[in-house]
Design an enzyme around this catalytic site. Structure first.
Site, mmCIF file in Angstrom:
data_model
loop_
_atom_site.group_PDB
_atom_site.id
_atom_site.type_symbol
_atom_site.label_atom_id
_atom_site.label_comp_id
_atom_site.label_asym_id
_atom_site.label_seq_id
_atom_site.Cartn_x
_atom_site.Cartn_y
_atom_site.Cartn_z
ATOM 1 N N GLY A 18 79.681 41.636 59.344
ATOM 2 C CA GLY A 18 79.514 40.519 60.097
ATOM 3 C C GLY A 18 78.784 40.532 61.106
ATOM 4 N N ASP A 237 77.473 31.620 52.497
ATOM 5 C CA ASP A 237 76.419 32.140 52.818
ATOM 6 C C ASP A 237 75.337 31.810 52.118
ATOM 7 O OD1 ASP A 237 77.265 33.825 50.745
ATOM 8 O OD2 ASP A 237 77.512 35.415 52.086
#
Length: 482
Positions: A18, A237
């Site tokens: 992340g 995403d």
């Protein structure tokens, strides 16, 4: 920079790491800097493979603290996976990882009630065992699901912890296989036939919608001065990455590269034909009413797993050695679900070559070349099939995401497709995240304007195809014959 420049924090959660990125956006400027990067390591517990979502949230908080004062926060991440909350809003357990084996046999249960052609005509999603629909089918008789009052997809779960507000962002909801891509609403008929309670889901949000403000406790922990709004972005995403594809015009294909390769087209309407279903293309939702018409390919997961098995050798040296290996000696189907689970990847790739009568790669360089050739071949098939099925020809292929750092893969993709490849931006998901926030706060125009800003401000590399596509057609035929 001018006084009109504003700062936006993009929380971008990937399957292996992340990051919190800070984008500074002005009327003719776009800069992106990394505030904090943290690992995303799934954990195998006795009941199966789970995401360590608490560690992810801790990484997000640390990243927001490192970002400094921002005008808004947006969150994107991977699709399909979710957390379950009880009536008090408490998490009932760590989210199940999509690579967990629990969905084995779930598709057959679904298809016995809603046959695969009907399911595709209603939801437009390709078959992959990781879809939320199959996960919920596998979880049907579990105590956790029985006690759940709310289901939040992973980016929405992080958003809830940051703000206390619950919502289901549309682009990520479209990965559940419970959305009708024509209406962009829930597929109530499919859910009813399969006994799935859609009231588990929070109300749908659109990219650009206001999604609350950071809680006082979050402000205290991060050192940010409130109020800081959370803005819904393309929380899948890939939706954020496609929003940042630096395309000029409409005749382009894209490949979002990373752990997965997502290869396809941006369309105005879904393609729900039986031919599209058989070709295993998906219709996920994108920015401004668009459809991400694409095929899932295993992607650099294959190489990541091999590198892990080899003890993390120098990747640059490995790629240089792979470039010296003869091309297309052996190829595997990079979309084969057999490669979905982790472990023993070099041996499994070698075995796939052995059983198809091809030369078996032995050295790390040979295995790496097999993987990259196979990915380029899968990219070629996806781009060609998408054009044919959608009746949408293209002149260029845009490669975005982590794979843009792999020059050999980009060149092989250009060679295989017989089309120029434009590589970049690398952090496309974070850029798309930032740009949607900027637009919501009045600093950017329509989708075309967003893309023009990317073209003007981000480094891009162009790869022209070398040679003809004849050897790629031969390799494609060889693989199809096995």
């Amino acid at each position: 920079m001018s006084a009109a420049v504003k700062s936006y924090a993009a929380v971008d959660l990937g399957a292996s790491s992340g990051r919190v990125m800070v984008g500074r956006v002005g009327t003719d400027s776009l800069e992106l800097a990394e505030a904090h990067r943290f690992p995303n390591r799934p954990v195998r517990v006795p009941e199966g493979l789970r995401w360590d979502v608490l560690a992810l949230y801790a990484g997000v908080l640390e990243g927001l603290g490192a970002a400094g004062q921002v005008d808004s926060v947006g969150i994107d991440g991977w699709g399909v996976d979710y957390g379950l909350l009880d009536a008090d809003g408490a998490l009932l357990g760590n989210p199940v990882h999509y690579r967990d084996a629990r969905t084995e046999g779930a598709a057959e249960k679904v298809w016995s009630t809603v046959p695969a052609p009907e399911l595709y005509a209603a939801t437009g999603l390709q078959y992959t065992p990781i879809n939320t629909l199959y996960q919920l089918t596998a979880a049907r008789d579990t105590r956790q699901l029985a006690h759940a009052e709310r289901l939040l997809l992973v980016p929405d779960l992080i958003a809830y912890w940051l703000t206390g507000e619950q919502g289901t962002e549309l682009t990520n909801a479209s990965t559940t296989q419970l959305i009708d891509p024509r209406t962009r609403e829930w597929s109530y008929d499919v859910a009813a036939r399969l006994g799935i309670d859609l009231s588990l889901f929070a109300p749908l949000r659109q990219p650009g919608d206001a999604a609350g403000v950071l809680r006082a406790e979050v402000l205290e922990e991060t050192g940010l001065a409130g109020p800081v709004p959370l803005t819904a972005v393309g929380s899948h995403d890939t939706a954020s990455a496609v929003a940042a594809v630096p395309a000029v015009g409409e005749r382009f294909a894209y490949i979002c590269t990373g752990t997965w390769s997502l290869a396809g087209l941006e369309l105005d309407a879904p393609v729900l034909t039986e031919a599209s279903r058989v070709a295993n293309f998906t219709n996920e939702l994108g920015l401004d009413g668009t459809v991400r018409y694409l095929r899932n390919i295993m992607g650099l997961w294959l190489l990541q797993e091999c590198v892990r098995a080899w003890g993390d050798p120098d990747l640059g040296g490995l790629l240089r050695a792979a470039a010296e290996v003869p091309a297309l000696r052996s190829v595997v189907d990079a979309g084969d679900p057999a490669f979905l689970v982790p472990g023993r990847m070099p041996e499994r790739i070698a075995e796939a070559c052995r059983v198809t009568g091809q030369p078996v790669p032995h050295t790390p360089a040979e295995v790496t070349r097999c993987i990259l050739d196979s990915l380029a071949l899968a990219h070629r098939r996806a781009v060609e099939d998408a054009q044919r099925l959608a009746g949408h020809p293209v002149d260029v292929v845009h490669v975005v995401g982590g794979g843009t750092r792999n020059a050999l893969l980009c060149q092989l993709t250009a060679d295989a497709c017989g089309l120029p490849v434009v590589a970049g931006p690398t952090e496309a998901a974070a850029l798309g995240n930032v740009l949607v926030q900027a637009r919501a706060h009045g600093l950017a125009g329509d989708h075309t304007d967003l893309r023009r800003l990317v073209v003007r401000t981000q480094p891009l590399t162009r790869y022209e195809p070398l040679g003809t596509t004849a050897r790629w057609r031969e390799a494609e035929a060889r693989l199809a014959a096995r």
